[in-house]
Write an enzyme that holds these catalytic residues in place. Structure first.
Site, PDB file in Angstrom:
ATOM      1  N   PHE A 113       0.836  -1.208  -0.100  1.00 59.13           N
ATOM      2  CA  PHE A 113      -0.021  -0.028   0.114  1.00 59.13           C
ATOM      3  C   PHE A 113       0.790   1.475   0.111  1.00 59.13           C
ATOM      4  CE2 PHE A 113      -4.727   0.594   0.906  1.00 59.13           C
ATOM      5  CZ  PHE A 113      -5.020  -0.404   0.281  1.00 59.13           C
ATOM      6  N   GLN A 229      -8.282  14.551   3.220  1.00 57.72           N
ATOM      7  CA  GLN A 229      -7.464  13.526   2.150  1.00 57.72           C
ATOM      8  C   GLN A 229      -8.296  13.540   0.767  1.00 57.72           C
ATOM      9  OE1 GLN A 229      -6.777   9.016   2.746  1.00 57.72           O
ATOM     10  NE2 GLN A 229      -4.805  10.132   2.700  1.00 57.72           N
ATOM     11  N   HIS A 231      -8.348  11.156  -2.288  1.00 55.53           N
ATOM     12  CA  HIS A 231      -7.789   9.888  -2.681  1.00 55.53           C
ATOM     13  C   HIS A 231      -7.427   9.806  -4.308  1.00 55.53           C
ATOM     14  CE1 HIS A 231      -7.370   5.488  -3.866  1.00 55.53           C
ATOM     15  NE2 HIS A 231      -7.659   5.350  -2.462  1.00 55.53           N
ATOM     16  N   LEU A 241     -14.740   4.912  -5.438  1.00 53.73           N
ATOM     17  CA  LEU A 241     -13.082   4.760  -5.287  1.00 53.73           C
ATOM     18  C   LEU A 241     -12.882   3.399  -5.955  1.00 53.73           C
ATOM     19  CD1 LEU A 241     -11.036   5.436  -3.101  1.00 53.73           C
ATOM     20  CD2 LEU A 241     -11.545   3.579  -2.040  1.00 53.73           C
ATOM     21  N   GLU A 244      -6.792   1.605  -3.568  1.00 55.22           N
ATOM     22  CA  GLU A 244      -5.388   1.723  -3.764  1.00 55.22           C
ATOM     23  C   GLU A 244      -4.765   0.360  -3.896  1.00 55.22           C
ATOM     24  OE1 GLU A 244      -3.715   4.711  -1.207  1.00 55.22           O
ATOM     25  OE2 GLU A 244      -2.165   3.390  -0.356  1.00 55.22           O
ATOM     26  N   ARG A 275      -0.731   9.372  -0.527  1.00 60.72           N
ATOM     27  CA  ARG A 275      -1.966   9.609  -1.337  1.00 60.72           C
ATOM     28  C   ARG A 275      -1.711  11.123  -1.600  1.00 60.72           C
ATOM     29  NH1 ARG A 275      -6.697   6.248   1.731  1.00 60.72           N
ATOM     30  NH2 ARG A 275      -6.221   4.347   0.800  1.00 60.72           N
ATOM     31  N   HIS A 340     -12.147  12.075   0.174  1.00 55.72           N
ATOM     32  CA  HIS A 340     -12.100  10.541   0.534  1.00 55.72           C
ATOM     33  C   HIS A 340     -12.139  10.404   2.260  1.00 55.72           C
ATOM     34  CE1 HIS A 340     -11.400   6.268   0.540  1.00 55.72           C
ATOM     35  NE2 HIS A 340     -10.398   6.366   1.470  1.00 55.72           N
ATOM     36  N   ARG A 375      -3.292  10.496   6.157  1.00 57.29           N
ATOM     37  CA  ARG A 375      -3.443   9.135   6.534  1.00 57.29           C
ATOM     38  C   ARG A 375      -2.814   8.265   5.393  1.00 57.29           C
ATOM     39  NH1 ARG A 375      -7.127   5.024   5.456  1.00 57.29           N
ATOM     40  NH2 ARG A 375      -8.561   6.243   4.210  1.00 57.29           N
TER      41      ARG A 375
HETATM   42  C1  LIG Z   1     -14.961   3.576  -0.446  1.00 58.43           C
HETATM   43  C2  LIG Z   1     -13.849   3.642   0.894  1.00 58.43           C
HETATM   44  C3  LIG Z   1     -12.970   2.505   1.026  1.00 58.43           C
HETATM   45  C4  LIG Z   1     -12.178   2.568   2.102  1.00 58.43           C
HETATM   46  N1  LIG Z   1     -11.118   1.592   2.189  1.00 58.43           N
HETATM   47  C5  LIG Z   1     -10.355   1.638   3.334  1.00 58.43           C
HETATM   48  C6  LIG Z   1      -9.242   0.432   3.478  1.00 58.43           C
HETATM   49  O1  LIG Z   1      -9.368  -0.287   2.635  1.00 58.43           O
HETATM   50  N2  LIG Z   1      -8.545   0.584   4.478  1.00 58.43           N
HETATM   51  C7  LIG Z   1      -8.604   1.394   5.444  1.00 58.43           C
HETATM   52  O2  LIG Z   1      -8.043   1.353   6.467  1.00 58.43           O
HETATM   53  N3  LIG Z   1      -9.649   2.579   5.534  1.00 58.43           N
HETATM   54  C8  LIG Z   1     -10.335   2.380   4.313  1.00 58.43           C
HETATM   55  N4  LIG Z   1     -11.366   3.448   4.092  1.00 58.43           N
HETATM   56  C9  LIG Z   1     -11.702   4.444   5.283  1.00 58.43           C
HETATM   57  C10 LIG Z   1     -12.384   3.611   6.413  1.00 58.43           C
HETATM   58  O3  LIG Z   1     -13.550   2.888   5.835  1.00 58.43           O
HETATM   59  C11 LIG Z   1     -13.281   4.402   7.285  1.00 58.43           C
HETATM   60  O4  LIG Z   1     -12.466   5.621   7.931  1.00 58.43           O
HETATM   61  C12 LIG Z   1     -13.919   3.696   8.637  1.00 58.43           C
HETATM   62  O5  LIG Z   1     -14.373   2.577   8.174  1.00 58.43           O
HETATM   63  C13 LIG Z   1     -14.622   4.607   9.390  1.00 58.43           C
HETATM   64  O6  LIG Z   1     -15.324   3.758  10.610  1.00 58.43           O
HETATM   65  P1  LIG Z   1     -15.991   4.438  11.461  1.00 58.43           P
HETATM   66  O7  LIG Z   1     -16.247   3.174  12.574  1.00 58.43           O
HETATM   67  O8  LIG Z   1     -15.240   5.630  12.611  1.00 58.43           O
HETATM   68  O9  LIG Z   1     -17.185   4.977  10.991  1.00 58.43           O
HETATM   69  P2  LIG Z   1     -18.257   4.534  10.003  1.00 58.43           P
HETATM   70  O10 LIG Z   1     -18.096   3.044   9.586  1.00 58.43           O
HETATM   71  O11 LIG Z   1     -18.667   5.379   9.079  1.00 58.43           O
HETATM   72  O12 LIG Z   1     -19.572   4.269  11.094  1.00 58.43           O
HETATM   73  C14 LIG Z   1     -20.375   5.423  11.491  1.00 58.43           C
HETATM   74  C15 LIG Z   1     -21.596   4.972  12.242  1.00 58.43           C
HETATM   75  O13 LIG Z   1     -22.213   6.048  12.978  1.00 58.43           O
HETATM   76  C16 LIG Z   1     -23.532   5.968  12.790  1.00 58.43           C
HETATM   77  N5  LIG Z   1     -24.188   7.276  13.075  1.00 58.43           N
HETATM   78  C17 LIG Z   1     -23.579   8.316  12.201  1.00 58.43           C
HETATM   79  N6  LIG Z   1     -24.249   9.368  12.734  1.00 58.43           N
HETATM   80  C18 LIG Z   1     -25.219   9.031  13.631  1.00 58.43           C
HETATM   81  C19 LIG Z   1     -26.257   9.570  14.186  1.00 58.43           C
HETATM   82  N7  LIG Z   1     -26.607  10.923  14.257  1.00 58.43           N
HETATM   83  N8  LIG Z   1     -27.025   8.951  14.765  1.00 58.43           N
HETATM   84  C20 LIG Z   1     -26.821   7.709  15.248  1.00 58.43           C
HETATM   85  N9  LIG Z   1     -25.816   6.910  14.472  1.00 58.43           N
HETATM   86  C21 LIG Z   1     -24.938   7.907  13.712  1.00 58.43           C
HETATM   87  C22 LIG Z   1     -23.790   5.489  11.261  1.00 58.43           C
HETATM   88  O14 LIG Z   1     -25.033   4.813  11.297  1.00 58.43           O
HETATM   89  C23 LIG Z   1     -22.569   4.317  11.566  1.00 58.43           C
HETATM   90  O15 LIG Z   1     -23.140   3.022  11.996  1.00 58.43           O
HETATM   91  C24 LIG Z   1     -12.277   3.646   3.164  1.00 58.43           C
HETATM   92  C25 LIG Z   1     -13.404   4.481   2.948  1.00 58.43           C
HETATM   93  C26 LIG Z   1     -13.884   4.694   1.709  1.00 58.43           C
HETATM   94  C27 LIG Z   1     -14.856   5.818   1.659  1.00 58.43           C
END
Ligand SMILES: Cc1cc2nc3c(=O)[nH]c(=O)nc-3n(C[C@H](O)[C@H](O)[C@H](O)COP(=O)(O)OP(=O)(O)OC[C@H]3O[C@@H](n4cnc5c(N)ncnc54)[C@H](O)[C@@H]3O)c2cc1C
Length: 561
Positions: A113, A229, A231, A241, A244, A275, A340, A375
């Site tokens: 990566f 960021q 991407h 997306l 990567e 990135r 991203h 990141r």
């Molecule tokens: C397309 C894509 C691919 C990616 N691939 C990678 C990868 O391969 N490797 C890597 O390390 N990172 C990757 N990332 C980044 C990574 O996926 C995210 O940063 C990470 O998953 C965020 O996780 P989280 O648990 O913080 O939030 P999320 O998974 O976004 O979860 C947020 C939660 O909060 C809840 N929520 C939000 N607001 C409220 C509210 N007001 N009331 C109640 N619930 C609420 C939502 O329902 C959800 O359950 C990628 C990102 C994208 C966009």
């Protein structure tokens, strides 16, 4: 009225990992999510998760790559914790049931990566987030006696007692429209990022910065918000997306002249530079007229053996076909840098504690800060899990020492009055979606890969105007069942708060570092700017501040790839 030791807002990877850790520590837990947990945005994570698990790798090497990737803005004590604890976390996931890819020798397989000096990304094809999220959800169901799940509930406000402790939240049951107060000894925000403040973005519609704004509104400082960021490989039209992982498997980037232009910008790491570096290189090629007429660059995945692409990158094979009409195993696909990820968020320590007693944050909503100015790919899933687990354990421990709070009944009536005011807005005004589009397009125009004072001032002006318009934006749906109109109006306010903090941070940082490139201040300036920028709500308005960067072993150096 539900009352729990630990309340978790958000059920992506950070929230679910926090819930499991808190339950393991003996706490009663509630986890709230505005969508079904396995539809959380973590499900979209594709390429993998980093850890120095192979015998020839070391956590120090992972940590140094992360520090360098952050352009020396990441806090090195937090980065050390994340990288040291990473191998154990991968093994924990594997034992819980995540079917990580295995090499022909039967060992856990890795892929390269960007910005990494070793291939240390563990993966499940290009559906790594989905694979991990589903396994965690199974574990959550297994813990059903300790963890109450509130699925499709929308948190509107965080609650504080007279002493300033966070004591829970108000949430709306999306299915019925009923409001409920959740009392809690400790509250963990795990509500993800704010990508929808930009248009286009790789982020799902639900990534509207809710937790960032909710914490900010009760006085928690935000940090590193200017670090957004872009991407390097997203589809031009819709922001989808292309992972990567494609470049990790050997794909190359070409300009319209057929030149492999990364040779100029990062002669050693080429397409696998970090990135910010690759996105800037692409944008420079496009701006200087060497892109394709549609403002893109070509990503050539045909170099990867077709069998391998079909096995390890099958999701982007589908995305290429369905959303760009391109068979990526046979022809290059056109891509460009796209919004991203937000490196900034609610400032926390490495147990997830914010300066507000009882309020924690973990995952993309938080800023520990392990990502600093940029990141590294596959470090976010790691961040969600390590700091989700640590927050859950610490919040459970804290809950042992405090009494269960009891919110006044007026809290509910005040919250209902707020919802009624939205429902009763006069119709005929500007729609929420119009304001949101203007916000997203403004941010993507002026607060993107290249920034300058004039563009940022324009963005600030527009954001401030939109903040005045938003409270009057028209609502069509007056009902109570699955009323997404009301939620969208509330989310718009959150996105505007995030956008204002992002623009203010970008205006304040008069240097170029990581994802922030100021054409009017093109150099990194450690003397004046090797510190975090914070934004806090003071009275009615935002106030800028600073916080020191923690440096342990790695002094800032020139950053080349
Ligand atoms: C397309 C894509 C691919 C990616 N691939 C990678 C990868 O391969 N490797 C890597 O390390 N990172 C990757 N990332 C980044 C990574 O996926 C995210 O940063 C990470 O998953 C965020 O996780 P989280 O648990 O913080 O939030 P999320 O998974 O976004 O979860 C947020 C939660 O909060 C809840 N929520 C939000 N607001 C409220 C509210 N007001 N009331 C109640 N619930 C609420 C939502 O329902 C959800 O359950 C990628 C990102 C994208 C966009």
């Amino acid at each position: 009225m539900p009352a729990h030791d630990v309340l978790i807002i958000g059920a992506g990877l950070a929230g679910q990992r926090a819930a499991l850790a808190a339950a393991d520590a003996g706490a009663s837990v509630a986890i709230i999510s505005k969508v079904h947990p396995v539809r959380s945005h973590s499900v979209a994570a594709a390429g993998g998760i980093n850890a120095a698990l192979n015998p020839e790798d070391t956590w120090e090497s992972h940590a140094f790559d992360t520090v360098k990737g952050s352009d020396y803005l990441g806090d090195q004590d937090a980065i050390e914790i994340m990288c040291r604890e990473a191998p154990e976390e991968i093994l924990w996931l594997e034992h819980a049931g995540v079917t990580f890819h295995r090499s022909p020798t039967g060992h856990l397989g890795t892929r390269a990566f960007g910005g990494a000096s070793q291939a240390r990304t563990y993966y499940v094809a290009d559906i790594t987030g989905q694979a991990i999220l589903h396994v965690l959800y199974e574990q959550l169901m297994k813990h059903h006696e300790r963890v109450d799940r509130y699925e499709e509930w929308f948190t509107t406000t965080l609650l504080q007692d007279d002493a300033g402790n966070c004591v829970g939240c108000v949430a709306r049951d999306i299915r019925t429209g009923a409001l409920e107060v959740f009392d809690a000894k400790s509250t963990i925000l795990a509500s993800g990022g704010a990508g929808q403040a930009f248009k286009p973005t790789t982020n799902a519609l639900i990534c509207t910065g809710d937790g960032i704004a909710q914490a900010y509104r009760i006085g928690a400082p935000l940090m590193d918000m200017e670090m957004i960021q872009y991407h390097p490989t997203t589809l031009a039209e819709n922001g989808f997306l292309i992972t990567e992982g494609a470049r990790g498997e050997g794909a190359h980037l070409y300009n319209a002249l057929g030149e492999r232009f990364m040779e100029k910008y990062a002669p050693n790491k080429l397409e696998l530079a970090s990135r910010d570096v690759v996105s800037r290189a692409e944008q420079t090629e496009i701006n200087e007229g060497r892109g394709f007429p549609d403002g893109t660059i070509a990503l050539d995945i045909t170099r990867v053996p077709r069998k391998r692409t079909l096995e390890a990158l099958r999701e982007i094979v589908n995305i290429g076909k369905d959303f760009a009409g391109v068979d990526i195993t046979r022809e290059p696909i056109h891509i460009k840098p796209g919004m991203h990820y937000i490196m900034g968020g609610v400032k926390t320590d490495f147990d997830g504690q914010t300066p507000i007693p009882g309020l924690y944050a973990a995952g993309e909503v938080a800023c520990v800060s392990v990502h600093g100015g940029n990141r590294l790919g596959a470090n976010s899933l790691l961040d969600t899990l390590i700091f989700g687990r640590r927050s859950g354990a610490h919040a459970a421990e804290r809950a042992r020492g405090v009494a269960m709070p009891k919110s006044a009944s007026s809290v509910l009536s005040d919250a209902q009055a707020g919802i009624d005011a939205i429902l009763n807005r006069p119709t005929g005004g500007r729609r929420v979606s119009e304001i949101k589009n203007e916000l997203g397009e403004t941010m993507n125009r002026y607060v993107a890969v290249y920034r300058d004072a004039e563009g940022l001032a324009t963005a600030r002006e527009i954001v401030q105007r939109l903040k005045q318009e938003a409270p009057n934006a028209a609502i069509d749906d007056k009902g109570s069942v699955f009323n997404q109109d009301v939620l969208a109006a509330i989310e718009l306010g959150y996105m505007l708060d995030c956008a204002e903090a992002i623009v203010m941070g970008a205006q304040e940082r008069r240097e170029s570092r990581g994802a922030q490139f100021r054409t009017d201040f093109p150099e990194r300036n450690d003397e004046d700017w090797l510190h975090h920028i914070t934004v806090s709500l003071n009275g009615d308005g935002p106030e800028l501040g600073t916080a020191p960067v923690t440096i342990t072993k790695w002094q800032p150096q020139a950053r080349t790839y």
